[in-house]
Design an enzyme around this catalytic site. Structure first.
Site, mmCIF file in Angstrom:
data_model
loop_
_atom_site.group_PDB
_atom_site.id
_atom_site.type_symbol
_atom_site.label_atom_id
_atom_site.label_comp_id
_atom_site.label_asym_id
_atom_site.label_seq_id
_atom_site.Cartn_x
_atom_site.Cartn_y
_atom_site.Cartn_z
ATOM 1 N N LYS A 1 1.220 -1.327 0.053
ATOM 2 C CA LYS A 1 -0.482 0.133 0.425
ATOM 3 C C LYS A 1 0.631 1.275 0.213
ATOM 4 C CE LYS A 1 -4.304 1.715 2.325
ATOM 5 N NZ LYS A 1 -5.327 1.698 1.121
ATOM 6 N N LEU B 1 -3.857 -5.157 -3.541
ATOM 7 C CA LEU B 1 -3.717 -4.925 -2.281
ATOM 8 C C LEU B 1 -5.063 -5.297 -1.348
ATOM 9 C CD1 LEU B 1 -2.436 -3.435 -0.499
ATOM 10 C CD2 LEU B 1 -4.308 -1.099 -1.457
#
Length: 279
Positions: A144, A200
């Site tokens: 991230k 993600l």
């Protein structure tokens, strides 16, 4: 604490007074990670899961931060503002170096920044439009990181076409949205792509899988071809701030019957109940 106050390197101060050096590596290189943590009724939602993802990201970019859960809570909780739904944005950069250099500096103090904003209501019952675009991002999407230019350009392309999101296609398979994870319903089974470096892994994604298993909704992590995406009876986008958003129009064609589906109705109800009792 006043809603305009933010946290920066040990201080709480008005947003307008929060400054970083032009030599901060987060500014120069995007050498940083971030986390978006929802809060409901003053409680940070699934905080342990968010903190684990943050620590995984810090480890992946070789930036050691030794704060405990209690220390992070001491930093973040004073930022929470009045209101039921809000989110903390937390960003950690490698810090300020003496000069601009791609390699890591020998000595650098990380920059830690956090702020709180309200979560704007999303009317999921109406459904949204999405388009498909080629996934042109880098190969470490599981981190991230703040290096989001490719995501920004893809998302803006969707906005330019009147859509809420771009669903990304890599070698014929859907990976995720430009700023979301994806789920589809095919023959009554809820499917989301597996965790790889191509996506993600969202906290909302993981909560949905947990709720589906706990409530006997068939769910699996599997690849989703573009054809399967187009033929699904339901398509959802999920994220911390948009929760579970149904897609009813994809590439200007209806998904299923073009209406919000029954599996979304059931899951959204379960999620709304869950967030009221889980911290």
């Amino acid at each position: 604490m006043h809603e305009k106050n933010v946290y920066l390197n040990g201080e709480y101060l008005p947003l307008a007074e929060a400054k970083i050096s032009v030599l901060d590596r987060g500014f120069l290189f995007g050498d940083s990670v971030y986390e978006v943590i929802p809060a409901y009724r003053g409680n940070l939602f699934c905080f342990a899961m968010h903190l684990q993802r943050l620590n995984d990201g810090l480890k992946a970019i070789r930036l050691p931060i030794s704060y405990t859960t209690e220390q992070w809570l001491d930093i973040l909780q004073p930022l929470l503002i009045e209101g039921d739904a809000q989110y903390i944005y937390l960003q950690i950069t490698r810090g300020v170096a003496d000069k601009r250099d791609h390699s890591f500096p020998l000595s650098c103090t990380p920059t830690i920044f956090a702020m709180c904003n309200p979560i704007m209501p999303v009317l999921g019952e109406q459904g949204v439009q999405a388009i498909t675009l080629d996934d042109v991002r880098w190969k470490l999407c599981h981190i991230k990181a703040t290096t989001l230019l490719a995501n920004i350009l893809l998302r803006q392309k969707a906005v330019d076409e009147g859509a809420a999101e771009a669903i990304l296609i890599n070698e014929g398979y859907a990976t995720e949205g430009a700023a979301s994870n994806i789920f589809v319903v095919i023959d009554g089974v809820l499917i989301t792509p597996p965790k790889t470096n191509e996506i993600l892994s969202g906290i909302t994604r993981d909560v949905i899988i947990h709720l589906a298993k706990a409530n006997h909704i068939p769910v699996t992590e599997d690849v989703i071809s573009l054809e399967a995406l187009q033929q699904a009876s339901e398509v959802w986008l999920t994220s911390s701030t948009r929760e579970i958003l149904p897609v009813t129009i994809l590439d200007h064609e209806p998904i299923g019957n073009g209406q919000v589906g029954p599996v979304w109705q059931a899951m959204n109800g379960l999620f709304q109940e869950y967030k009221q009792v889980v911290v």
